[in-house]
Structures are given as structure tokens and as C-alpha cells.
Enzyme design. Structure first.
Site, PDB file in Angstrom:
ATOM      1  N   LYS A  89       0.839  -1.213   0.000  1.00  0.00           N
ATOM      2  CA  LYS A  89       0.000   0.000   0.000  1.00  0.00           C
ATOM      3  C   LYS A  89       0.867   1.254   0.000  1.00  0.00           C
ATOM      4  CE  LYS A  89      -4.150  -0.267   2.529  1.00  0.00           C
ATOM      5  NZ  LYS A  89      -4.783  -0.541   3.844  1.00  0.00           N
ATOM      6  N   TYR A 143       7.551  -5.796  -1.542  1.00  0.00           N
ATOM      7  CA  TYR A 143       8.457  -4.683  -1.843  1.00  0.00           C
ATOM      8  C   TYR A 143       8.719  -4.602  -3.341  1.00  0.00           C
ATOM      9  CZ  TYR A 143      12.657  -1.738  -1.456  1.00  0.00           C
ATOM     10  OH  TYR A 143      13.592  -0.731  -1.573  1.00  0.00           O
TER      11      TYR A 143
HETATM   12  P1  NAD Z   1      14.528   3.977   5.405  1.00  0.00           P
HETATM   13  O1  NAD Z   1      13.691   2.850   5.906  1.00  0.00           O
HETATM   14  O2  NAD Z   1      15.625   4.498   6.249  1.00  0.00           O
HETATM   15  O3  NAD Z   1      13.628   5.202   4.976  1.00  0.00           O
HETATM   16  C1  NAD Z   1      12.276   5.082   4.580  1.00  0.00           C
HETATM   17  C2  NAD Z   1      11.509   6.223   5.209  1.00  0.00           C
HETATM   18  O4  NAD Z   1      10.130   6.150   4.779  1.00  0.00           O
HETATM   19  C3  NAD Z   1      11.488   6.154   6.732  1.00  0.00           C
HETATM   20  O5  NAD Z   1      11.746   7.409   7.274  1.00  0.00           O
HETATM   21  C4  NAD Z   1      10.072   5.675   7.055  1.00  0.00           C
HETATM   22  O6  NAD Z   1       9.635   6.085   8.337  1.00  0.00           O
HETATM   23  C5  NAD Z   1       9.291   6.308   5.921  1.00  0.00           C
HETATM   24  N1  NAD Z   1       8.028   5.624   5.649  1.00  0.00           N
HETATM   25  C6  NAD Z   1       7.824   4.295   5.509  1.00  0.00           C
HETATM   26  N2  NAD Z   1       6.525   4.053   5.248  1.00  0.00           N
HETATM   27  C7  NAD Z   1       5.903   5.270   5.227  1.00  0.00           C
HETATM   28  C8  NAD Z   1       4.555   5.671   5.025  1.00  0.00           C
HETATM   29  N3  NAD Z   1       3.585   4.776   4.788  1.00  0.00           N
HETATM   30  N4  NAD Z   1       4.273   7.000   5.082  1.00  0.00           N
HETATM   31  C9  NAD Z   1       5.249   7.921   5.343  1.00  0.00           C
HETATM   32  N5  NAD Z   1       6.530   7.581   5.543  1.00  0.00           N
HETATM   33  C10 NAD Z   1       6.858   6.265   5.492  1.00  0.00           C
HETATM   34  O7  NAD Z   1      15.112   3.471   3.981  1.00  0.00           O
HETATM   35  P2  NAD Z   1      16.107   4.210   2.960  1.00  0.00           P
HETATM   36  O8  NAD Z   1      17.243   3.301   2.755  1.00  0.00           O
HETATM   37  O9  NAD Z   1      16.328   5.602   3.355  1.00  0.00           O
HETATM   38  O10 NAD Z   1      15.227   4.156   1.630  1.00  0.00           O
HETATM   39  C11 NAD Z   1      14.574   5.307   1.123  1.00  0.00           C
HETATM   40  C12 NAD Z   1      13.913   4.941  -0.205  1.00  0.00           C
HETATM   41  O11 NAD Z   1      14.910   4.497  -1.129  1.00  0.00           O
HETATM   42  C13 NAD Z   1      12.901   3.807  -0.080  1.00  0.00           C
HETATM   43  O12 NAD Z   1      11.808   4.086  -0.931  1.00  0.00           O
HETATM   44  C14 NAD Z   1      13.661   2.607  -0.595  1.00  0.00           C
HETATM   45  O13 NAD Z   1      12.809   1.649  -1.154  1.00  0.00           O
HETATM   46  C15 NAD Z   1      14.567   3.233  -1.635  1.00  0.00           C
HETATM   47  N6  NAD Z   1      15.770   2.413  -1.848  1.00  0.00           N
HETATM   48  C16 NAD Z   1      16.773   2.378  -0.916  1.00  0.00           C
HETATM   49  C17 NAD Z   1      17.876   1.561  -1.126  1.00  0.00           C
HETATM   50  C18 NAD Z   1      19.014   1.512  -0.156  1.00  0.00           C
HETATM   51  O14 NAD Z   1      19.923   0.688  -0.362  1.00  0.00           O
HETATM   52  N7  NAD Z   1      19.105   2.331   0.862  1.00  0.00           N
HETATM   53  C19 NAD Z   1      17.947   0.756  -2.278  1.00  0.00           C
HETATM   54  C20 NAD Z   1      16.895   0.799  -3.182  1.00  0.00           C
HETATM   55  C21 NAD Z   1      15.817   1.639  -2.971  1.00  0.00           C
END
Ligand code: NAD
Ligand code: UDP
Length: 308
Positions: A89, A143
Site C-alpha cells: 500500500k 516490496y
Molecule cells: P529507510 O527505511 O531508512 O527510509 C524510509 C523512510 O520512509 C522512513 O523514514 C520511514 O519512516 C518512511 N516511511 C515508511 N513508510 C511510510 C509511510 N507509509 N508513510 C510515510 N513515511 C513512510 O530506507 P532508505 O534506505 O532511506 O530508503 C529510502 C527509499 O529508497 C525507499 O523508498 C527505498 O525503497 C529506496 N531504496 C533504498 C535503497 C538503499 O539501499 N538504501 C535501495 C533501493 C531503494
């Protein structure tokens, strides 16, 4: 510009807040704090151009902004599998809400997609033209398929409604402000080594990943957002490829101490190999990573020494 960052209190989001404030923009950080932490943005409290809002991206929101970066989504397997229906979602409804807002206020909107759209890849390294090999019904699907559906929504809003989109596919990124307990491999190994615990290598440790330091990743994302040659998708990642055993050994070498390597069962559908083809990023964005794994790990270890 006024810029909305969903997921702005997370690992990557908080670095993006810093970067955009540093460039003189106004930043609104929207986060439900599921995996994000107030500590990541505490240093920005009182900054005249910074606001944060506790809100869930699955519920609609309205802000008058020029750009939107959609990062909201738990990114570590234990966290996104904790409530898998909510994860789907978050990706799908979050994308619809960001795209609806972008359409309404004519903002440019950026999607943080992922190398997980390639699943367990049969093409190596992975170019953007590869469609991937994803299990639609497994433990990682909430995911992977959520992110794939978000990409679909971005491109349909672009084609049907002329919404100005950018889509990045992020490969494993690491650095300061990762959540020490989020279960991703770099934070797990570093924290285990610092605590003198054994490093838990899943399976035989021959599976590979390519690790990008956070500063390089943020640079690539901002470049993608602010150019007009491509809407993406564009891979951003470091093509250096390492086995998990090599990562564990390097972590032990850098941290020192008495930890050993132990093996634990390999999770289902764990991709065998992962390495970005970054020729598009090189050509269109003039981007390539600058921080090698050893240097980035040293900076990450220095951060975690202050946390554990
Ligand atoms: P993270 O978990 O540290 O950050 C995700 C953030 O989104 C958190 O602050 C969380 O509280 C917030 N969040 C989650 N669900 C939410 C919701 N329903 N409403 C509002 N906020 C919500 O992860 P990250 O590593 O900082 O990743 C950030 C983005 O980058 C994500 O979308 C992730 O899929 C993408 N990504 C990250 C990586 C990586 O290696 N770090 C790789 C591929 C993609
Ligand atoms: N991994 C590991 N030990 C850990 C955590 C992860 O060996 O304590 C492995 C995991 O099985 C995978 C790789 O490290 O092969 C990267 O895992 P992560 O969860 O960081 O990212 P993803 O699998 O989503 O790329």
C-alpha cells in the site's frame, strides 16, 4: 524551490534534506516514522527553511511545492516484511498520492525505485532495459512488486497526464544514519563487529551485491531530478561487486576485535547477484561513484561507533 521529501526522516531522506537545504531550498519532510527516526533530522530543527510533518503517504496530502521526492517505504527486508500488505500500500498508494499532487500543482516528481525490480537477475550486470526476474508471490514480493507497480503508475501518469516524472533505480546504498537494527547487511555487519558479536553471513556468502556510498547516491539522484534529457529509469549504484563473505572479512579487518563469521540460513528468493550497469548515468548525468567500499565503510564505522 519548495521541495517535498516523503520518507525524509529515513536514512537516504535525511541526507537529501541536508543536501537540498544546503542548496538554499525550502524542504518539507513528510514521514510516518515507521523506520525513520527523529534523530536523523534533529539537527535541522529550527532551520528557517525546514518543516517536518508526521503523515502517512497512503493518505492524501496537499502542499504547494515545485518538486516532490518520493522516498517513503521501508527498505530493509525485515522491516518491509513486518507488515507486507502495508508495504505494498505504501508503494502503490504513496505513488498515486504523489503523482496526483504533482499533477495538481504541476510539480516535478521523483520516484525512489530499486534494483529489486530486477529480482534474481538472469542478465548481469543489469541495464535499465532488463525487465527482471521477480517472484510475484514470495516474501520479497510486497516490496519488489510494490516498487514495480509504482514505476508503472509513474510512467502512466507521464504518458496520460503529462506529469513531469523522474525514476531512479537505487542499488544497495549504505552510510551514516542507517538504522542500526534494520537488518540490512552493511549496518548489521558493522554493528555486530563493533559489539564483538559474530557476523551472520546468510547462506554460503557467495551471493553478491554492489554497495554505493550515500553521498554518491544523493549526488546522482539530485542530478537526475534536475536535468531534462531523460525521465528514467536510471540506475544509480556502484559497479564494484562483492560477495557477502568479502564484505564480512573487510568489515572485520576495519573494525578489528574478536568477532568471527558464522553462517545462517539463506532467506527465500535472496538474489544471487546484483551489479548496476551505469552507462546511462555516466552518459546522461555525467555521474559515477567516487567513494570506494573501504573508504565508505570506514566513514560508516565511524558513525556507528557513536551509536552502539
Ligand atoms: P529507510 O527505511 O531508512 O527510509 C524510509 C523512510 O520512509 C522512513 O523514514 C520511514 O519512516 C518512511 N516511511 C515508511 N513508510 C511510510 C509511510 N507509509 N508513510 C510515510 N513515511 C513512510 O530506507 P532508505 O534506505 O532511506 O530508503 C529510502 C527509499 O529508497 C525507499 O523508498 C527505498 O525503497 C529506496 N531504496 C533504498 C535503497 C538503499 O539501499 N538504501 C535501495 C533501493 C531503494
Ligand atoms: N545478509 C547477510 N547477513 C545479514 C544480512 C543480510 O548475509 O545479516 C545478506 C542477504 O542475504 C543478502 C545480502 O546480504 O544476500 C544483502 O542483504 P540486504 O538485506 O542488505 O539487501 P538486499 O537483499 O535487499 O539486497
Amino acid at each position: 524551490m519548495r521541495i517535498l521529501i516523503t520518507g525524509g526522516a529515513g536514512f537516504l531522506g535525511s541526507h537529501l534534506c541536508d543536501r537540498l537545504l544546503g542548496e538554499g531550498h525550502e524542504v518539507i519532510c513528510l514521514d510516518n516514522f515507521f523506520t525513520g527516526r527523529k534523530a536523523n533530522i534533529a539537527h535541522l530543527r529550527g532551520h528557517p527553511s525546514f518543516e517536518w510533518v508526521r503523515h502517512d503517504v497512503i493518505d492524501p496530502f496537499k502542499f504547494e511545492v515545485d518538486q516532490i521526492y518520493n522516498l517513503a517505504c521501508p527498505a530493509s527486508p525485515p522491516h518491509y516484511q513486518f507488515n507486507p500488505i502495508k508495504t505494498t500500500k505504501t508503494s502503490v498508494m504513496g505513488a498515486i498520492n504523489c503523482l496526483g499532487l504533482a499533477k495538481r500543482v504541476k510539480a516535478r516528481v521523483f520516484q525512489a525505485s530499486t534494483s529489486e525490480v530486477y529480482g534474481d537477475p538472469h542478465v548481469h550486470p543489469q541495464p535499465e532495459t532488463y525487465w527482471g526476474n521477480v517472484n510475484p508471490i514470495g516474501r520479497r514480493s510486497c516490496y519488489d512488486e510494490g516498487k514495480r507497480c509504482a514505476e508503472t503508475l509513474f510512467f502512466d501518469y507521464h504518458r496520460e497526464n503529462r506529469v513531469d516524472i523522474r525514476v531512479v533505480r537505487i542499488f544497495n546504498t549504505y552510510g551514516p544514519r542507517m538504522n542500526p537494527d534494520d537488518g540490512r547487511v552493511v549496518s548489521s555487519f558493522v554493528v555486530q563487529a563493533l559489539r564483538g558479536e559474530d557476523l551472520t553471513v546468510y547462506g554460503d556468502g557467495t551471493q553478491t551485491r554492489s554497495f554505493c556510498y550515500v553521498d554518491d547516491l544523493i549526488e546522482g539522484c539530485v542530478r537526475l531530478m534536475n536535468q531534462t534529457e531523460t525521465v528514467g529509469p536510471v540506475n544509480i549504484g556502484n559497479p564494484g561487486e562483492f560477495t557477502m563473505l568479502e564484505l564480512a572479512e573487510l568489515t572485520l579487518k576495519l573494525v578489528g576485535g574478536k568477532s568471527r563469521i558464522v553462517h545462517r540460513p539463506l532467506p527465500a528468493d535472496d538474489p544471487r547477484q546484483r551489479r548496476p550497469d551505469i552507462s546511462v548515468a555516466r552518459r546522461v548525468l555525467g555521474w559515477e561513484p567516487k567513494v570506494a567500499l573501504e573508504e565508505g565503510l570506514e566513514r560508516t564505522i565511524a558513525y556507528f561507533r557513536t551509536q552502539v
